[in-house]
Enzyme design. Structure first.
Site, PDB file in Angstrom:
ATOM      1  N   ARG A  74       8.723 -48.447   5.502  1.00 56.77           N
ATOM      2  CA  ARG A  74       7.763 -47.443   5.079  1.00 56.77           C
ATOM      3  C   ARG A  74       7.603 -46.323   6.094  1.00 56.77           C
ATOM      4  NH1 ARG A  74       2.465 -49.434   3.463  1.00 56.77           N
ATOM      5  NH2 ARG A  74       3.600 -51.013   2.306  1.00 56.77           N
ATOM      6  N   THR A  75       7.528 -46.634   7.365  1.00 61.68           N
ATOM      7  CA  THR A  75       7.317 -45.570   8.341  1.00 61.68           C
ATOM      8  C   THR A  75       8.550 -44.689   8.450  1.00 61.68           C
ATOM      9  OG1 THR A  75       5.847 -47.036   9.547  1.00 61.68           O
ATOM     10  CG2 THR A  75       6.546 -45.055  10.691  1.00 61.68           C
ATOM     11  N   LYS A 102      25.247 -53.919  20.989  1.00 63.81           N
ATOM     12  CA  LYS A 102      26.406 -53.741  21.865  1.00 63.81           C
ATOM     13  C   LYS A 102      25.980 -53.617  23.314  1.00 63.81           C
ATOM     14  CE  LYS A 102      28.714 -51.268  18.153  1.00 63.81           C
ATOM     15  NZ  LYS A 102      28.798 -49.897  17.662  1.00 63.81           N
ATOM     16  N   ARG A 124      10.735 -45.544  17.111  1.00 63.91           N
ATOM     17  CA  ARG A 124       9.951 -46.787  17.076  1.00 63.91           C
ATOM     18  C   ARG A 124      10.702 -47.811  17.912  1.00 63.91           C
ATOM     19  NH1 ARG A 124       7.223 -49.950  12.157  1.00 63.91           N
ATOM     20  NH2 ARG A 124       5.765 -48.263  12.584  1.00 63.91           N
ATOM     21  N   HIS A 152       0.474 -45.945  17.930  1.00 67.11           N
ATOM     22  CA  HIS A 152       1.133 -45.517  16.705  1.00 67.11           C
ATOM     23  C   HIS A 152       0.318 -44.307  16.246  1.00 67.11           C
ATOM     24  CE1 HIS A 152       3.348 -45.319  13.131  1.00 67.11           C
ATOM     25  NE2 HIS A 152       3.011 -46.436  12.523  1.00 67.11           N
TER      26      HIS A 152
END
Lengths: 328, 423
Positions: A74-75, A102, A124, A152
């Protein structure tokens, strides 16, 4: 408020305000003067988004990179849609499944991306402080879309926009943030922004999920929903991560729901007309009952998703307004 | 409604510090009148106590049964019968059954089974962690609502300090009482007796007294940080008493219990590997025992328990280190406690307080007092009557009484629960 049909490119440009900082890393990057202006801009975007044609060119030619080290649907879509509607070129990179595996470090990834010359990096990451670190290593604007349990900030801005649209004024509100405060970046950003705007904030949750020193954030702390919800205008529920059970923080979802899950009975303890919010995704029957979550008379949860796109458009547009190139 | 009066008694009420002649009027299961001094009370039925002692029924907060899971060892019924015969009117059963009492339905089960027996009040303690494993928190809030009186992992120490910290912190939201055995898990690992010359000579691995102190220091530090209501379960050493005194001097409010066995016996009683004296915590030195008795005298001990732990013969008739720890004690609790009066010279009220008012106050029960409105949970006893304990004659299904063959003074004449005579 403008009518949907009235929203033109010019309406938006008239409301455009330069973002106060080069990056948006925390709620404290805002101030009490610019925040209402950003909300005004957000309001305009809400109306704009309700029109059938939703294309602007404020960010035309700009590149926005969504760098999501943690899974999020959603974000990341909200940011992606916001940037696309502003006319930017958007690349969404679910890094969680590529370079990290990696062995590339956050800074390596940042330097690499920086060399590709993006204009805005939305990040994020599961580590607190990751957005801050990234902002020191790149030449573009960084927007924190959630760093660990730290902040946030766009969530707090969209929550504030939802509240202002529901109540008109946010300065006199009493907002209860309920649930897993300890692990919540949403709570930290909301506490900071709501307090900046003059609202009163209460924190409610089991003692194991409310930090012991949370009272020093200037919030009232409650462990009992009945006491804590008394007189609240807004009840903001937080998601309970199910792994909290294994950590002996709470015994079970059914016990959590019994004492801290929001249902009709507990909501009745808040002020009449109180609104319910949740940053999503919800654990229905754990922290919130569907009966309350889906009741559009009390729930702002769907609004929050809509406001998310508008608030993020406001943030991206105002960040770009710092560069000066857009003005006509 | 029929009324019952007990007259010509020596009332012993630790809650009001009254020790003197008097009588009670009982109606509808409750005490409706308390009369001090020798005077007649009109009632439908009059019981003449002939000067015997009448006290609030004993409250024993640490009783193990085998129900559910090990019914041949002890059932709620056999334990209730033993309690009634011993003047114990409320028992709080431990959660270490099979399955463990870590779920609100189990609390409900025990309370219903207990109530159906119509003998003594049967209440339950809930587990602090799921299956007593010390990992995940048990449903403390739901069990509290279902009627659990306190939360404990019983004989098990919650090794992980962070788990215990979270349990304590969480329980504080419900003002729930947490009880823990003070013991360092590594110093007590494999120990079957108290460290010392005797254990060394017998070749038994010993638990040093400092293990209890170290465990207690940790628990008290966590209590200080979390603000939990806390019971130090079964203190047994002088050193731990000193630690407790220091914490209390600093203003920390914690309750402490001691088992009747540690007030009556010492390490020498294990003699030639007598497994009925294999207890957990192990019997300590005479100096420790004397320190515990002094602590009772000074009112520092909130609760004396029977630490009732039935173990059938097949679990006890084994080499000492392999024998099951624990002893039964419900039925002998009162005469055993009276040795503190007869031998150590403690006032009768001081002996009875941690058996009645102390546990009632700790657990928020309205019993444990001779007052108008209180439930008529009573014990009538002859404090001086000599008895010889015969384990085979006790009501418990398991006969592992360390008092077997001992001469004690004190005989229970009658027990009433809610005004009903149960013994």
């Amino acid at each position: 408020m403008t009518q949907p049909s009235d929203v033109t490119d010019q309406t938006i440009r008239d409301r455009l305000v330069p973002f106060p900082k080069p990056h948006f890393l925390a709620a404290s990057d805002l101030d009490p003067f610019v925040t209402p202006q950003l909300l005004d801009l957000g309001d305009a975007f809400v109306d704009f988004n309700r029109q059938s044609s939703k294309a602007l060119d404020l960010l035309h030619g700009r590149t926005v990179v969504n760098l999501f080290f943690e899974n999020s649907t959603r974000t990341s879509s909200s940011f992606e849609i916001a940037a696309k509607r502003l006319g930017a070129d958007v690349v969404t990179m679910p890094v969680g499944s590529s370079s990290v595996k990696k062995g590339e470090t956050l800074i390596d990834t940042a330097v690499t991306l920086n060399a590709m010359k993006p204009d805005i990096l939305v990040i994020r990451h599961s580590a607190s402080g990751a957005a801050e670190l990234l902002s020191q290593k790149v030449g573009c604007a960084v927007v924190n879309a959630g760093d660990g349990r730290h902040e946030h900030p766009t969530q707090a801005l969209l929550d504030l926009l939802s509240m202002r649209r529901a109540f008109g004024d946010v300065t006199s509100l009493t907002v209860a943030i309920c649930g897993d405060i300890t692990h919540s970046r949403v709570a930290r950003s909301n506490v900071a922004l709501l307090q900046m705007m003059g609202a009163r904030v209460r924190l409610i949750g089991p003692p194991t999920l409310v930090p012991g020193d949370a009272d020093r954030w200037g919030c009232e702390v409650f462990h009992d929903m009945r006491e804590g919800l008394q007189g609240c205008d807004v009840v903001m529920m937080l998601r309970l991560q199910l792994e909290r059970m294994a950590g002996a923080l709470v015994p079970s979802t059914r016990e959590y729901f019994r004492f801290w899950g929001l249902d009709r009975e507990k909501l009745a303890w808040a002020k009449p007309g109180a609104k319910v919010m949740h940053p999503g995704p919800m654990n229905r029957g754990v922290e919130i009952d569907s009966d309350v979550a889906d009741d559009l008379d009390v729930s702002l949860i769907q609004d929050q998703v809509e406001m998310g796109v508008a608030a993020r458009m406001a943030v991206l547009a105002s960040l770009s307004a710092r560069w000066g190139g857009y003005a006509r | 409604m029929t009324t019952v009066a007990i007259i010509n008694a020596r009332l012993l009420d630790p809650a009001t510090d009254y020790d003197g002649p008097g009588g009670l009027l009982i109606e509808d299961g409750r005490i409706v009148r308390v009369v001090h001094g020798a005077s007649h009370i009109d009632a439908d039925q009059i019981i003449n106590a002939d000067g015997l002692c009448l006290a609030p029924g004993l409250i024993d907060i640490r009783v193990k049964t085998g129900e559910p899971g090990a019914e041949p060892k002890e059932t709620l019924k056999s334990a209730s019968l033993a309690a009634a015969a011993g003047g114990v009117t409320t028992i709080v059963v431990q959660p270490d059954t099979d399955p463990a009492v870590d779920d609100p339905a189990m609390i409900d089960f025990i309370q219903r089974r207990g109530a159906a027996l119509n003998l003594v009040n049967v209440r339950a303690a809930g587990a602090a962690t799921k299956a007593l494993e010390g990992q995940r928190m048990a449903e403390i809030g739901l069990m509290d609502e279902a009627g659990a009186l306190y939360f404990t992992d019983g004989d098990k120490v919650i090794v992980n300090s962070r788990t215990l910290q979270r349990v304590m912190s969480y329980a504080a939201a419900f003002n729930a009482l947490i009880a823990c055995r003070p013991a360092d898990p590594w110093l007590t690992e494999g120990a079957v007796a108290a460290s010392g010359e005797l254990a060394t000579r017998l070749g038994l691995s010993g638990s040093p007294a400092i293990a209890e102190r170290i465990g207690l220091e940790r628990d008290l530090a966590l209590v200080e940080q979390t603000g939990a209501r806390f019971l130090v379960d079964q203190i047994s050493t002088e050193g731990a008493l000193e630690t407790l005194a220091r914490a209390r001097a600093k203003g920390l409010e914690v309750a402490v219990s001691v088992s009747i066995n540690h007030l009556c016996f010492n390490e020498v009683d294990i003699g030639d590997y007598r497994t009925f004296y294999r207890l957990d915590p192990p019997l300590r030195s005479e100096a420790d025992r004397q320190a515990l008795i002094e602590a009772v005298r000074e009112g520092l001990i909130d609760v004396i328990t029977s630490a009732h732990a039935p173990a059938p013969a097949e679990d006890k008739r084994r080499p000492f280190a392999e024998a099951a720890p624990g002893a039964i004690g419900l039925e002998t609790l009162l005469p055993a406690a009276l040795t503190l009066h007869h031998e150590a010279g403690l006032d009768l009220l001081d002996v009875l307080r941690p058996l009645t008012q102390g546990p009632a106050a700790l657990l928020g029960l309205d019993a444990g007092v001779l007052a108008e409105g209180a439930p008529a949970d009573l014990v009538l006893f002859d404090p001086g009557a000599p008895i010889i304990v015969d384990a085979d004659a006790l009501h418990s299904k398991s006969k592992n009484s360390p008092f077997d063959g001992r001469r004690l003074q004190g005989k229970v004449i009658g027990t009433w629960v809610g005004g009903r005579k149960v013994h």
